[in-house]
Design a protein around this motif. Structure first.
Motif, PDB file in Angstrom:
ATOM      1  N   ALA A 199     -26.175  23.160  47.587  1.00  0.00           N
ATOM      2  CA  ALA A 199     -27.351  23.902  47.129  1.00  0.00           C
ATOM      3  C   ALA A 199     -27.521  25.103  48.060  1.00  0.00           C
ATOM      4  N   SER A 200     -26.662  26.109  47.885  1.00  0.00           N
ATOM      5  CA  SER A 200     -26.561  27.186  48.881  1.00  0.00           C
ATOM      6  C   SER A 200     -27.880  27.920  49.096  1.00  0.00           C
ATOM      7  N   ALA A 201     -28.741  27.934  48.093  1.00  0.00           N
ATOM      8  CA  ALA A 201     -30.026  28.647  48.237  1.00  0.00           C
ATOM      9  C   ALA A 201     -30.881  28.058  49.345  1.00  0.00           C
ATOM     10  N   ILE A 202     -30.702  26.760  49.613  1.00  0.00           N
ATOM     11  CA  ILE A 202     -31.537  26.122  50.641  1.00  0.00           C
ATOM     12  C   ILE A 202     -30.685  25.668  51.839  1.00  0.00           C
ATOM     13  N   GLU A 203     -29.568  26.346  52.026  1.00  0.00           N
ATOM     14  CA  GLU A 203     -28.681  26.024  53.157  1.00  0.00           C
ATOM     15  C   GLU A 203     -29.227  26.733  54.406  1.00  0.00           C
ATOM     16  N   ILE A 204     -30.311  26.173  54.923  1.00  0.00           N
ATOM     17  CA  ILE A 204     -31.080  26.824  55.990  1.00  0.00           C
ATOM     18  C   ILE A 204     -31.490  25.772  57.009  1.00  0.00           C
ATOM     19  N   ASN A 205     -31.220  26.031  58.281  1.00  0.00           N
ATOM     20  CA  ASN A 205     -31.587  25.065  59.321  1.00  0.00           C
ATOM     21  C   ASN A 205     -32.790  25.500  60.159  1.00  0.00           C
ATOM     22  N   ARG A 206     -33.119  26.787  60.074  1.00  0.00           N
ATOM     23  CA  ARG A 206     -34.219  27.282  60.915  1.00  0.00           C
ATOM     24  C   ARG A 206     -35.252  27.982  60.045  1.00  0.00           C
ATOM     25  N   PRO A 207     -36.050  27.205  59.311  1.00  0.00           N
ATOM     26  CA  PRO A 207     -36.991  27.810  58.362  1.00  0.00           C
ATOM     27  C   PRO A 207     -38.086  28.613  59.054  1.00  0.00           C
ATOM     28  N   VAL A 208     -38.244  29.869  58.665  1.00  0.00           N
ATOM     29  CA  VAL A 208     -39.210  30.726  59.374  1.00  0.00           C
ATOM     30  C   VAL A 208     -40.660  30.310  59.133  1.00  0.00           C
ATOM     31  N   ASN A 209     -40.914  29.652  58.006  1.00  0.00           N
ATOM     32  CA  ASN A 209     -42.311  29.306  57.693  1.00  0.00           C
ATOM     33  C   ASN A 209     -42.684  27.881  58.070  1.00  0.00           C
ATOM     34  N   LEU A 210     -41.949  27.304  59.010  1.00  0.00           N
ATOM     35  CA  LEU A 210     -42.178  25.898  59.346  1.00  0.00           C
ATOM     36  C   LEU A 210     -43.662  25.584  59.589  1.00  0.00           C
ATOM     37  N   THR A 211     -44.329  26.390  60.386  1.00  0.00           N
ATOM     38  CA  THR A 211     -45.718  26.024  60.743  1.00  0.00           C
ATOM     39  C   THR A 211     -46.652  26.130  59.538  1.00  0.00           C
TER      40      THR A 211
ATOM     41  N   ASN B 177     -23.961  23.112  68.001  1.00  0.00           N
ATOM     42  CA  ASN B 177     -23.559  24.116  67.007  1.00  0.00           C
ATOM     43  C   ASN B 177     -23.646  23.536  65.590  1.00  0.00           C
ATOM     44  N   ARG B 178     -24.774  22.874  65.328  1.00  0.00           N
ATOM     45  CA  ARG B 178     -24.936  22.271  64.004  1.00  0.00           C
ATOM     46  C   ARG B 178     -25.362  23.335  62.993  1.00  0.00           C
ATOM     47  N   ARG B 179     -24.600  23.425  61.913  1.00  0.00           N
ATOM     48  CA  ARG B 179     -24.841  24.441  60.889  1.00  0.00           C
ATOM     49  C   ARG B 179     -25.302  23.774  59.606  1.00  0.00           C
ATOM     50  N   ALA B 180     -26.162  24.447  58.863  1.00  0.00           N
ATOM     51  CA  ALA B 180     -26.584  23.910  57.568  1.00  0.00           C
ATOM     52  C   ALA B 180     -25.392  23.867  56.630  1.00  0.00           C
ATOM     53  N   SER B 181     -25.315  22.806  55.835  1.00  0.00           N
ATOM     54  CA  SER B 181     -24.198  22.676  54.910  1.00  0.00           C
ATOM     55  C   SER B 181     -24.616  21.876  53.678  1.00  0.00           C
ATOM     56  N   THR B 182     -24.712  22.572  52.567  1.00  0.00           N
ATOM     57  CA  THR B 182     -25.034  21.908  51.294  1.00  0.00           C
ATOM     58  C   THR B 182     -24.524  22.750  50.138  1.00  0.00           C
TER      59      THR B 182
ATOM     60  N   ASP C 275     -24.018  32.545  59.142  1.00  0.00           N
ATOM     61  CA  ASP C 275     -24.717  31.965  57.996  1.00  0.00           C
ATOM     62  C   ASP C 275     -26.103  32.578  57.845  1.00  0.00           C
ATOM     63  N   PHE C 276     -26.913  31.977  56.950  1.00  0.00           N
ATOM     64  CA  PHE C 276     -28.239  32.536  56.701  1.00  0.00           C
ATOM     65  C   PHE C 276     -29.065  32.596  57.974  1.00  0.00           C
ATOM     66  N   ASP C 277     -28.994  31.532  58.775  1.00  0.00           N
ATOM     67  CA  ASP C 277     -29.832  31.498  59.983  1.00  0.00           C
ATOM     68  C   ASP C 277     -29.483  32.645  60.930  1.00  0.00           C
ATOM     69  N   ASP C 278     -28.193  32.964  61.020  1.00  0.00           N
ATOM     70  CA  ASP C 278     -27.781  34.116  61.839  1.00  0.00           C
ATOM     71  C   ASP C 278     -28.337  35.414  61.247  1.00  0.00           C
ATOM     72  N   ALA C 279     -28.177  35.542  59.936  1.00  0.00           N
ATOM     73  CA  ALA C 279     -28.609  36.769  59.263  1.00  0.00           C
ATOM     74  C   ALA C 279     -30.120  36.958  59.395  1.00  0.00           C
ATOM     75  N   MET C 280     -30.850  35.841  59.321  1.00  0.00           N
ATOM     76  CA  MET C 280     -32.319  35.909  59.408  1.00  0.00           C
ATOM     77  C   MET C 280     -32.764  36.396  60.789  1.00  0.00           C
TER      78      MET C 280
END
Ligand code: F0G
Length: 469
Positions: free
Chosen positions: A334-346, A327-332, A202-207
């Motif tokens: 709203a595929s654009a925001i299907e992200i569990n590990r946001p890089v800009n969290l801080t 192994n919890r994966r993002a699922s929505t 998913d996106f988190d893997d790709a990121m």
């Protein structure tokens, strides 16, 4: 890549207050080399020609024949002055407008005239990403990059592909989660000639992968971990202020995925206040999809705060470890925001701190109903964008937003990015509904506008019109 020369008045600085290492703007490392934190683009404002008042930017509208005035991003150049004007790469992005919406105000429960939509779907590639991409591309141009890469849920990759094809010197390399992006966006990447890597994940893997690969192969990274991209995205808020006659709204509501926008908006308002160009900051509401709710879980449920840059790292790390072990994966939907590990969290935590922010999660059902109301009100957006309106409605219901507040919801991407969902919602086709929506726990199409099936017969066609209109 060549080391550059540019204005000496801009530099990168680590956002970690215990580190604060600084780097030349010629660097292409987007994390601190000392401590690994995110970096900000900073300026020596007192040595730069900053306008005395935001009203001065209105004059730029009359200079649309020059490339800086022509861009809705670069006409605010004095507020993101990291690049010499001759290095700027623009395709006329950011020609977007703030629009009041009576219908959406009514849906959300606001007083008429108090709900505004900042429609970023009008950008050349159909999403807000172009605001950031022009800035990242300008920096890439400054450092002489020849290849640029991103991981994407679809819009960053579409934007990257458009900029690369418009400036043929650059090759776009995109990492997408296989089967994870809407067709409109995939179509853009393919049509504009990007090298499209569909990663089994998913996106988190790709990121994670793109951050590994880009430095190894010397490829310029354009994800929002790139601080220059966020400089461009600040201008969305400059245009919001402009749309309100340079008055600060009470609330800005934005969907949260990788948290680049919310981070950029916070930085924009912090800087404007420091420069004396606004007198107060708006409140910020970041809206997660319930199936991709890391920020909500950390901020609202576990109380993680910016805390002067010393946020609660162990809680955040523990949350991610738990996510990995389950192994919890993002699922929505709203595929654009299907992200569990946001890089800009801080950076987002910093923005929430500065803007007295709140975070909410919305269910796909609420998002799609909000999307249908936005559509009926005349603006077409993709599902993730509608999360902002669904979130505003929730905050109204909770009494956090008052009906008399002035609220701006950012519509981040165009309706045609993801037509399958829109058709599945409206069409009344049971199979399609099951396949696309019910699987995601969407049970109703509360505001469906059903097409009418009619025989190829003059009388029947006329009577279908008479009955339905
Ligand atoms: N809305 C849309 C339409 C998006 O494409 C994205 C992000 C967001 C909201 C979330 O914005 O990341 O700044 O919090 N899309 C990225 C992409 C991740 O790859 O296109 P954010």
């Amino acid at each position: 890549m060549a080391t550059l020369t540019t204005t000496d008045l801009a530099y990168l600085m680590c956002i970690n207050p215990s580190c604060r290492a600084t780097f030349d703007v010629g660097t292409t490392n987007f994390r601190c080399l000392e401590c690994g934190s995110l970096l900000d683009v900073c300026y020596e404002w007192d040595r730069l020609p900053v306008p005395k008042s935001l009203v001065e930017f209105e004059r730029k509208w009359t200079r649309r024949f020059d490339s800086i005035g022509f861009s809705g991003v670069w006409r605010f150049h004095e507020l993101l002055p990291f690049a010499p004007p001759e290095r700027i790469i623009s395709i006329g992005e950011g020609q977007t407008l703030l629009q009041p919406s009576e219908r959406v105000a009514n849906f959300v429960g606001m007083h008429p005239g108090n709900l505004f939509l900042q429609y970023e779907g009008l950008n050349p590639s159909g999403s807000f990403k172009d605001n950031g991409m022009t800035a990242a591309f300008t920096h890439a141009n400054m450092v002489g990059a020849t290849r640029a890469a991103c991981a994407s849920t679809g819009n960053t990759s579409a934007s990257l592909a458009v900029y690369c094809s418009a400036h043929t010197g650059m090759k776009a390399i995109i990492f997408i989660g296989s089967g994870k992006i809407a067709y409109g966006k995939l179509a853009q990447a393919l049509d504009h000639g990007a090298l499209t890597l569909q990663i089994a994940g998913d996106f988190d893997d790709a990121m994670l992968r793109v951050q590994e690969v880009a430095p190894r192969l010397g490829i310029y990274l354009v994800n929002s971990v790139n601080a220059f991209r966020l400089e461009g995205q600040k201008t969305i808020m400059f245009r919001v202020l402009e749309g309100l006659g340079w008055q600060v709204p009470d609330w800005v509501v934005v969907p949260g995925g990788n948290l680049g926008n919310s981070s950029a908006f916070g930085k924009a308002f912090i800087e404007l206040k420091e420069l004396g160009l606004i007198d107060r900051l708006p409140r910020l509401a970041v809206i997660n999809a319930a199936g991709a709710n890391t920020l909500y879980s950390l901020y609202e449920e576990r109380g993680v705060r910016w805390n002067g840059g010393h946020h609660d790292g162990p809680t955040v790390d523990g949350f991610y470890q738990e996510m990995s072990s389950n192994n919890r994966r993002a699922s929505t939907i709203a595929s654009a925001i299907e992200i569990n590990r946001p890089v800009n969290l801080t950076k987002c935590l910093r923005a929430l701190d500065a803007c007295d922010g709140v975070v909410r999660e919305v269910f796909d059902q609420e998002t799609l109903d909000a999307k249908a109301q936005i559509g009926a009100g005349g603006l077409g957006c993709e599902p993730a964008s509608a999360a902002s309106v669904a979130g505003a409605k929730l905050l109204r219901e909770q009494g956090v937003i008052a009906p008399s507040d002035r609220v701006v919801c950012v519509l981040t991407g165009h309706q045609l990015k993801d037509p399958n969902i829109t058709v599945a919602y409206h069409s009344g086709n049971r199979e399609l509904f099951e396949e696309v929506l019910a699987k995601r726990n969407v049970r109703r199409a509360s505001f469906a506008n059903r097409p009418v099936q009619v025989a190829n017969d003059l009388h029947e066609i006329e009577s279908a019109i008479q009955i339905n209109s």
